[in-house]
Scaffold this motif. Structure first.
Motif, short mmCIF file in Angstrom:
data_model
loop_
_atom_site.label_atom_id
_atom_site.label_comp_id
_atom_site.label_asym_id
_atom_site.label_seq_id
_atom_site.Cartn_x
_atom_site.Cartn_y
_atom_site.Cartn_z
N THR A 163 5.09 -5.64 -13.78
CA THR A 163 4.33 -6.23 -12.37
C THR A 163 3.38 -5.25 -11.66
OG1 THR A 163 6.39 -7.62 -12.26
CG2 THR A 163 4.92 -7.31 -10.12
N HIS A 196 1.21 -4.82 -8.27
CA HIS A 196 1.16 -5.23 -6.93
C HIS A 196 -0.13 -4.71 -6.13
CE1 HIS A 196 3.52 -4.76 -2.79
NE2 HIS A 196 2.94 -5.54 -2.72
N ALA A 255 8.07 -4.76 -2.34
CA ALA A 255 7.34 -5.23 -3.44
C ALA A 255 6.81 -6.74 -2.89
CB ALA A 255 8.02 -5.15 -4.77
N SER A 256 6.33 -6.80 -1.76
CA SER A 256 5.77 -8.28 -1.58
C SER A 256 6.75 -9.30 -1.64
CB SER A 256 4.39 -8.22 -1.52
OG SER A 256 3.70 -7.45 -1.22
N VAL A 282 8.09 -2.85 -9.43
CA VAL A 282 6.75 -3.04 -9.80
C VAL A 282 6.55 -1.85 -10.63
CG1 VAL A 282 4.56 -2.41 -8.63
CG2 VAL A 282 6.27 -3.81 -7.37
N LEU A 290 0.86 0.00 -8.54
CA LEU A 290 0.30 -0.50 -7.50
C LEU A 290 -1.18 0.01 -7.34
CD1 LEU A 290 0.57 -1.03 -4.25
CD2 LEU A 290 1.08 1.46 -3.78
N THR A 349 -1.24 -9.73 0.16
CA THR A 349 -0.91 -9.16 -0.88
C THR A 349 -0.90 -9.86 -2.02
OG1 THR A 349 1.57 -9.08 -0.67
CG2 THR A 349 0.29 -7.18 0.29
N ILE A 396 0.40 -10.24 -6.28
CA ILE A 396 1.32 -10.06 -7.37
C ILE A 396 1.03 -10.69 -8.86
CG2 ILE A 396 3.93 -10.23 -8.21
CD1 ILE A 396 3.62 -8.29 -5.73
#
Length: 663
Positions: free
Chosen positions: A45, A47, A66-67, A196, A199, A584, A586
């Motif tokens: 994932t 972010h 993580a949003s 996540v 980033l 944000t 993802i």
């Protein structure tokens, strides 16, 4: 499995070096099997966050949650078996384990049952978020002191009666020997670490909010991050490099918005020399145009004397700034910014100034340090002052550490897993062509100019002090901050002079580069992606810098979803304009998900009331099939390693390289 690629005789030297690491057919074969297995795991994932502007509490909450990814995992596991209130508390515990545990401990006499239940739940969450990774990678992410225990717990099958007793005994022992608080904190940190994989921070860590230094400390501790420099980051990078102009800009901006904590407390830079100079030289001056802007509720904390001193300091450093900017423009005709030389256009007798050939009355001409015949030369006192302040920026150990991190993890743009990330723009002409810039007698545009900008920005910091490369690099950092159509600034001009001295707001306008009109066209976005080597249905431009005015109906999705603007107003100062508190993004193995956030209630309220940031999540693009690591940039690198190892196997089997079984 792909066939081994043929190696010419001259490449045998490389294969012999590879053979030192994999000296036998067995060793090379085992590594091929390992790498091939990794290629078939789901993509991690990603972010994406942008324009946090020093709002450290909101940023850290977005990072911890993580949003919404962490809460999504909790809902997947427990929504039918655990009450919403308990899930809220469990989410807060994962976000802020030390603080929430202290609060829970004060409210409960017997923590044993709480620990037992909570450990079971946290282990389940750990098990879920670890499924995308190899066991080896998960083990490396674990806290060393508990790695063996956690590894055992997340790989124990609870249905097995013998294993159940083993599992329960481990948990009971942790509680009995008073390691439960520490173990719980470490489990929560591991969950956030695994939720996540990587980033992306798409620019503007600094300015407006109070805690850019706190944000950078957290980024330095983060497991995997890249940064695309924003204009406010470039500003601080230039100040740390020793640019007097950008030091003056940092101070003028910070004074304007009463945001001095990060300078004085965060980075230990004393503003006493500026306050003494301003109180002496500007004591009898009109400083009404330089009154400081206060956030809601802040103004009452300051006396009239404090406000007057701040205005004097603001005016003093701003006049130094205008002189230094003029010197840069005169020194760099290639910047094409001679029209921004305004101090020499001031008519003191008639109190007016000529801007683009139009005369405007001035609100203030009380400039005690400006010589009308030589307006861009600093007085001796000003020169001593700005040199002293610049030395303080250069000698701030914490600032230098943060800026080195920005250089090591940052760049003007980033191409990553099919997406093009940058903060500002790729400068364009009104007719949709890439805008050309004159560089050393050549014309550069698009990717070539951004590559040049990246290298020149690095020379500002890393070239030897006093060299032409460093001086030009520092001038260029200023151009990136405020220059005409700079790829990070993205506007025709910065009208600081007009905003301070001219009442007519029409001349305050800072026209945007054509990019910000053209980026609504999918054809333009496809052409820009192709310029950076990207083509395909799931390639995107991911952009920050220009706040999305959601309350006016503006969408962060442009060009039919080809481009995303993820600046939605993290900074409190922008939220009246945007109507929200940031976007944000993802990107996991199944989809792209855009998340819009409401203003954060504050860390203390979040912990006490178990309040998360209210967010709305929208999946705007699904992948046809779940993306595996094989389809990522890392996957392509792993495939190259597999190809090399296959060639090594071929060389072993043909006898061109001999196995070393004693190695």
């Amino acid at each position: 499995m792909k066939q081994a690629k043929a190696y010419r005789p001259e490449n045998l030297h490389y294969l012999k070096m590879l053979a030192r690491q994999y000296p036998t057919v067995q060793a090379a074969s085992t590594e091929i099997i390992n790498l091939q297995a990794i290629l078939n795991l789901p993509k991690g994932t990603e972010h994406f966050v942008s324009d946090v502007h020093g709002e450290y509490e909101a940023f850290l909450h977005i990072l911890n949650s993580a949003s919404g990814v962490v809460r999504e995992k909790l809902d997947d596991l427990f929504s039918t078996s655990v009450s919403r209130a308990e899930l809220d508390q469990l989410a807060t515990l994962i976000y802020y384990p030390k603080e929430k545990l202290e609060e829970i401990s004060r409210e409960r006499e017997d923590m044993r049952e709480f620990y037992r239940i909570t450990f079971h739940r946290l282990i389940e969450v750990c098990r879920l978020v670890s499924t995308k990774y190899t066991r080896s990678k998960v083990r490396k992410a674990m806290p060393p002191e508990y790695a063996y225990i956690i590894d055992e717990l997340i790989h124990t099958h609870y249905e097995d009666g013998d294993k159940r007793d083993y599992y329960e005994n481990i948990i009971s022992t942790i509680i009995d020997i008073d390691r439960a608080p520490n173990f719980l904190v470490q489990l929560c940190e591991l969950i956030k670490r695994l939720a996540v994989d990587h980033l992306h921070l798409v620019g503007d860590i600094f300015d407006r909010g109070p805690g850019a230094d706190v944000i950078l400390d957290s980024l330095m501790a983060y497991h995997s991050v890249d940064i695309q420099w924003g204009n406010h980051d470039i500003l601080w990078m230039g100040a740390a490099s020793g640019s007097r102009t950008l030091v003056a800009t940092v101070l003028a901006n910070s004074l304007r918005y009463n945001n001095l904590d990060v300078i004085e407390t965060g980075y230990g830079i004393s503003l006493r020399p500026l306050s003494i100079f301003a109180n002496e030289v500007y004591k009898d001056c009109d400083v009404r145009q330089f009154a400081v802007k206060f956030s809601n509720g802040d103004e009452g904390r300051y006396t009239e004397k404090d406000k007057l001193l701040a205005a004097r300091m603001h005016k003093a450093i701003t006049m130094i700034l205008f002189k230094l900017e003029g010197q840069k423009i005169l020194r760099n005709p290639a910047f094409g910014m001679e029209d921004r030389l305004l101090l020499d256009k001031v008519d003191y007798e008639n109190k007016c100034v000529s801007v683009d050939g139009v005369t405007h009355p001035l609100l203030d001409t009380d400039f005690p340090t400006v010589d009308p015949k030589d307006p861009y030369t600093l007085t001796e006192e000003e020169s001593v002052l700005i040199d002293q302040l610049t030395r303080s920026f250069r000698h701030s150990e914490k600032l230098q550490r943060h800026v080195r991190f920005l250089y090591s993890k940052g760049s003007v743009y980033k191409v990553y897993n099919g997406n093009l990330l940058f903060h500002g723009c790729v400068p364009m002409t009104e007719d949709g062509q890439l805008l050309e810039f004159s560089v050393g007698g050549k014309k550069l545009s698009g990717k070539a100019f951004l590559d040049y900008a990246d290298l020149t920005a690095r020379r500002a910091y890393y070239s030897k002090p006093g060299t032409a490369e460093r001086e030009h690099g520092m001038d260029f950092l200023w151009f990136l901050w405020a220059g005409r159509n700079s790829p990070i600034f993205g506007r025709d001009k910065m009208t600081t002079f007009e905003r301070r001295f001219i009442e007519d707001e029409a001349v305050w306008t800072e026209p945007k580069n054509a990019y910000y009109r053209l980026y609504n066209d999918p054809v333009v976005c496809d052409a820009l992606l192709k310029e950076f080597g990207l083509e395909g249905p799931h390639c995107h431009i991911i952009n920050g810098h220009m706040p999305v005015k959601s309350k006016k109906g503006e969408s962060p999705l442009k060009a039919g979803g080809k481009l995303l603007v993820i600046d939605g107003g993290f900074c409190k100062a922008y939220q009246k304009t945007t109507g929200i508190a940031g976007y944000t993004l993802i990107y996991n193995s199944a989809c792209f998900r855009l998340v819009s956030h409401e203003p954060f209630v504050g860390r203390a309220n979040a912990i006490r009331e178990n309040q998360d940031i209210a967010s709305t999540s929208v999946v705007f693009e699904r992948l046809e099939a779940r993306m595996k690591i094989a389809g990522t940039d890392v996957g392509r690198q792993l495939q190259e390693q597999i190809d090399d190892l296959m060639a090594l196997l071929s060389a072993y089997r043909s006898g061109e390289i001999v196995e070393d079984h004693k190695h």
